[in-house]
Design a protein around this motif. Structure first.
Motif, short mmCIF file in Angstrom:
data_model
loop_
_atom_site.label_atom_id
_atom_site.label_comp_id
_atom_site.label_asym_id
_atom_site.label_seq_id
_atom_site.Cartn_x
_atom_site.Cartn_y
_atom_site.Cartn_z
N SER A 287 11.04 -4.18 6.93
CA SER A 287 9.73 -4.13 6.30
C SER A 287 9.08 -2.77 6.49
O SER A 287 8.37 -2.30 5.60
N SER A 288 9.34 -2.09 7.64
CA SER A 288 8.71 -0.78 7.74
C SER A 288 9.42 0.21 6.82
O SER A 288 8.77 1.10 6.27
N SER A 289 10.72 0.05 6.62
CA SER A 289 11.40 0.94 5.65
C SER A 289 10.90 0.66 4.24
O SER A 289 10.59 1.60 3.49
N GLY A 290 10.82 -0.61 3.89
CA GLY A 290 10.38 -0.97 2.54
C GLY A 290 8.99 -0.47 2.25
O GLY A 290 8.73 0.16 1.21
N SER A 291 8.08 -0.69 3.20
CA SER A 291 6.71 -0.26 2.93
C SER A 291 6.62 1.26 2.93
O SER A 291 5.81 1.83 2.20
N SER A 292 7.48 1.93 3.71
CA SER A 292 7.47 3.40 3.68
C SER A 292 7.87 3.91 2.29
O SER A 292 7.24 4.82 1.76
N VAL A 293 8.90 3.28 1.71
CA VAL A 293 9.35 3.71 0.39
C VAL A 293 8.21 3.55 -0.62
O VAL A 293 7.92 4.47 -1.40
N LEU A 294 7.52 2.42 -0.55
CA LEU A 294 6.39 2.22 -1.47
C LEU A 294 5.28 3.22 -1.20
O LEU A 294 4.63 3.71 -2.13
N GLY A 295 5.07 3.54 0.06
CA GLY A 295 4.04 4.52 0.42
C GLY A 295 4.36 5.89 -0.17
O GLY A 295 3.46 6.65 -0.51
N ILE A 296 5.65 6.21 -0.26
CA ILE A 296 6.05 7.51 -0.82
C ILE A 296 5.81 7.54 -2.34
O ILE A 296 5.28 8.50 -2.87
N ILE A 297 6.22 6.44 -2.99
CA ILE A 297 6.07 6.41 -4.45
C ILE A 297 4.60 6.49 -4.86
O ILE A 297 4.26 7.08 -5.87
N THR A 298 3.73 5.93 -4.04
CA THR A 298 2.30 5.95 -4.37
C THR A 298 1.59 7.10 -3.66
O THR A 298 0.47 6.95 -3.20
N PHE A 299 2.28 8.26 -3.58
CA PHE A 299 1.73 9.39 -2.81
C PHE A 299 0.38 9.87 -3.31
O PHE A 299 -0.37 10.48 -2.57
N PHE A 300 0.07 9.58 -4.59
CA PHE A 300 -1.19 10.07 -5.15
C PHE A 300 -2.35 9.12 -4.88
O PHE A 300 -3.48 9.38 -5.27
N MET A 301 -2.06 7.98 -4.21
CA MET A 301 -3.13 7.04 -3.89
C MET A 301 -3.67 7.34 -2.50
O MET A 301 -3.08 8.07 -1.73
N SER A 302 -4.79 6.69 -2.16
CA SER A 302 -5.37 6.89 -0.83
C SER A 302 -4.46 6.27 0.23
O SER A 302 -4.13 5.09 0.15
N PRO A 303 -4.00 7.06 1.21
CA PRO A 303 -3.08 6.51 2.21
C PRO A 303 -3.69 5.37 3.03
O PRO A 303 -2.97 4.42 3.38
N ARG B 149 4.99 -7.04 13.28
CA ARG B 149 5.52 -6.61 11.99
C ARG B 149 4.49 -5.74 11.27
O ARG B 149 4.81 -4.71 10.68
N ALA B 150 3.23 -6.16 11.33
CA ALA B 150 2.18 -5.43 10.63
C ALA B 150 2.03 -4.02 11.18
O ALA B 150 2.01 -3.05 10.41
N ILE B 151 1.95 -3.87 12.51
CA ILE B 151 1.71 -2.52 13.03
C ILE B 151 2.90 -1.61 12.78
O ILE B 151 2.72 -0.44 12.47
N SER B 152 4.14 -2.14 12.88
CA SER B 152 5.26 -1.24 12.64
C SER B 152 5.31 -0.83 11.17
O SER B 152 5.57 0.34 10.87
N SER B 153 5.01 -1.77 10.27
CA SER B 153 5.04 -1.39 8.85
C SER B 153 3.92 -0.43 8.51
O SER B 153 4.11 0.55 7.80
N MET B 154 2.72 -0.72 9.05
CA MET B 154 1.58 0.13 8.73
C MET B 154 1.80 1.56 9.22
O MET B 154 1.47 2.52 8.53
N ASP B 155 2.34 1.69 10.43
CA ASP B 155 2.57 3.03 10.94
C ASP B 155 3.63 3.74 10.11
O ASP B 155 3.57 4.96 9.92
N GLY B 156 4.61 2.98 9.63
CA GLY B 156 5.60 3.56 8.73
C GLY B 156 4.95 4.09 7.46
O GLY B 156 5.19 5.22 7.05
N VAL B 157 4.08 3.28 6.86
CA VAL B 157 3.43 3.70 5.61
C VAL B 157 2.58 4.95 5.82
O VAL B 157 2.66 5.89 5.03
N THR B 158 1.77 4.96 6.88
CA THR B 158 0.88 6.11 7.05
C THR B 158 1.68 7.40 7.14
O THR B 158 1.35 8.39 6.51
N ASN B 159 2.77 7.37 7.93
CA ASN B 159 3.58 8.57 8.05
C ASN B 159 4.21 8.96 6.73
O ASN B 159 4.16 10.12 6.32
N ALA B 160 4.83 7.96 6.09
CA ALA B 160 5.54 8.23 4.85
C ALA B 160 4.58 8.76 3.79
O ALA B 160 4.85 9.76 3.12
#
Lengths: 451, 83
Positions: free
Chosen positions: A251-267, A291-302
């Motif tokens: 889930s942290s990998s998946g959410s990171s990928v989505l975080g990258i694709i939406t790079f123009f949105m507010s992180p 699960r939430a904190i690991s995914s969220m931290d993944g998204v913020t970085n990505a």
């Protein structure tokens, strides 16, 4: 590439990682306000572009890794972006799992970083053909962005109505400076206005302190009580893939990928949205929180890494919240960089890759290793010995100096004025994103207002 | 004045800025010190290329050190042992 240049990049990356590990832990430090002035100074001081990039990558990765530490240990966010994690971290802390949550968060961060560096580079490459088109219409895009962000914000009509008046304030000051001869007519004051916006809320607070009536109304707080958990030190080098279980890695990998694709949105927005979406179906509160904190931290970085790399490589104009905020100086820092001459134009693809990898590897090695082992010691040191007043003082001093540098004494007061207005707008719910977009689109907007 | 009174009086002047507690007087003091050291460094530097900026930066660091030594953080740490 010369050895000495690589050596310089490594040094700059170490400097960035150490400095922003400490700043990241200090509570409530806003990413833009702490990263933009320092990066700007390094740009103006004439640092090599490639060295700058490795500094910046290392700084943001270190800051993102370390600002989740106080969340886990004390339940207070180290930065704006870690605020959404507090709720979940508190669940773990309540169950006596603060140390687990630091490890899960930091591992999520590392996974986000490992995924986003190559993926952002690839995505940026795919977007290069569109780059010229996007940057040709950047003013219009920023104007549209300001309207879009205004409509998405809490007080949408207020935000919408404030767009043109704020643009007038910015352009008004520029024309005033040209009129009285504070700066030559070919110089557009930009960076100090930008910094004025970032420290707006503090400037507003200061003005309020000067008003006796308002001063007596500001809520008082005696102390900031912080409760720390004692931690057992970890032995050996922590492996993020062992700390997280399979589902968390997924889930942290998946959410990171989505975080990258939406790079123009507010992180921040994406972090909350993706974090909740990926975990809403889990029933067990402990599993859900970790699960939430690991995914969220993944998204913020990505999202942060993508938000800086993609606009830098593909577009050359800061078309993402990260680039508009903390990374602004890499795009626009007159007289060194401007819209036609910045990192986008100066670095080749290989150089982007090398600088990013050096920055990322150093930040991960230093900050990840140190935070895993000494999270509690570092937190106590920062909380005990670094007064919040000193941090605020430093950024205020930096902004004043840069204001003076941009356009002399008159601009110190100009920046105070911008800060005051920006601070009021910010408090009323017109967020930084809207204000930065206005700053960018102001010349184009005002030029189209004269009938 | 006893120490208790003193701390009470100080407490009355503590407010929240940027999600942490600061003392109004200490904040004003820190901002003054850092502004003076930063601008001072910038102005006394020899006027060639990047010198003013570096002097200003050094000024900020000095200001930060002075403030960190004089001003005490308003955070109270309490340790909880892990059971």
């Amino acid at each position: 590439m010369e050895i000495s240049l690589i050596f310089e990049m490594v040094l700059a990356a170490i400097f960035g990682a150490v400095l922003y590990t400490i700043i990241g832990i200090a509570p409530g430090t806003d990413e833009t306000a702490v990263l933009a002035p320092v990066t700007l100074i390094l740009v103006l001081a004439g640092m090599e572009p490639i060295v700058l990039l490795s500094f910046f990558m290392s700084a943001i990765i270190a800051k993102k890794l370390s600002d989740s530490i106080p969340v886990a240990i004390a339940g207070i966010p180290g930065g704006v972006m870690s605020a959404p994690m507090v709720e979940h971290a508190m669940v773990l802390k309540k169950h006596g799992l603060a140390d687990v949550s630091i490890r899960k968060m930091a591992s999520g961060s590392v996974i986000g970083t490992i995924i986003s560096v190559p993926l952002s580079l690839i995505l940026a490459n795919l977007l290069i053909p569109l780059g010229d088109l996007l940057s040709a219409y950047s003013s219009q895009i920023f104007f549209g962005g300001a309207i879009f962000l205004a409509l998405m914000s809490k007080n949408r009509w207020l935000a919408l109505v404030s767009i043109v008046p704020f643009a007038l304030l910015i352009q008004g000051l520029r024309h005033l400076y040209w009129g009285v001869g504070a700066v030559p007519e070919d110089v557009t004051v930009f960076t100090s206005f930008f910094l004025g916006i970032t420290i707006g809320p503090i400037i507003l607070r200061l003005f309020e302190l000067l008003n006796r009536e308002l001063r007596s109304k500001i809520p008082r707080r005696e102390k900031n009580l912080i409760i720390l958990k004692r931690q057992e030190p970890i032995k050996g080098f922590p492996n993020p893939f062992k700390i997280l279980d399979k589902k968390e890695v997924l889930s942290s990998s998946g959410s990171s990928v989505l975080g990258i694709i939406t790079f123009f949105m507010s992180p921040v927005g994406m972090t909350i949205f993706l974090g909740e979406t990926f975990t809403s179906r889990i029933k067990d509160p402990i599993k859900r929180a970790s699960r939430a904190i690991s995914s969220m931290d993944g998204v913020t970085n990505a999202a942060y890494i993508a938000g800086i790399l993609i606009p830098l490589i593909a577009i050359g104009t800061p078309l993402s919240p990260t680039a508009l905020g903390p990374g602004m100086a890499l795009f626009n820092a007159p007289p060194v960089f401007n819209e036609d001459h910045n990192l986008h134009h100066l670095l080749s693809m290989n150089e982007f890759v090398i600088a990013t990898v050096i920055g990322a590897v150093i930040a991960i090695c230093l900050t990840y290793f140190i935070t895993m082992k000494y999270a509690q010691q570092i937190c106590s040191f920062v909380f005990k010995y670094i007064p919040h007043e000193a941090l605020l003082g430093v950024f205020f001093g930096l902004v004043l100096m840069l204001a003076y540098m941009d356009a002399g004494v008159i601009n110190i007061f100009g920046v105070l004025l911008i800060g005051l207005v920006a601070g009021i707008l910010h408090r009323w719910g017109v967020n930084y994103g809207v204000q930065f977009m206005i700053l960018y689109a102001a010349p184009w907007m005002v030029g189209h207002l004269v009938f | 004045m006893t120490q208790q009174n003193q701390s009470k009086e100080q407490a009355a002047e503590n407010i929240e800025v940027w999600e942490d507690v600061v003392n109004i007087k200490d904040l004003v003091f820190s901002m003054l010190i850092c502004s003076v050291t930063a601008l001072g460094g910038y102005l006394i530097a020899p006027n060639d290329s990047q010198q003013p900026l570096l002097f200003g930066l050094a000024g900020v660091v000095i200001g930060f050190l002075i403030c960190s030594i004089i001003v005490k953080p308003k955070r109270v740490l309490r340790y909880e042992d892990e059971e």
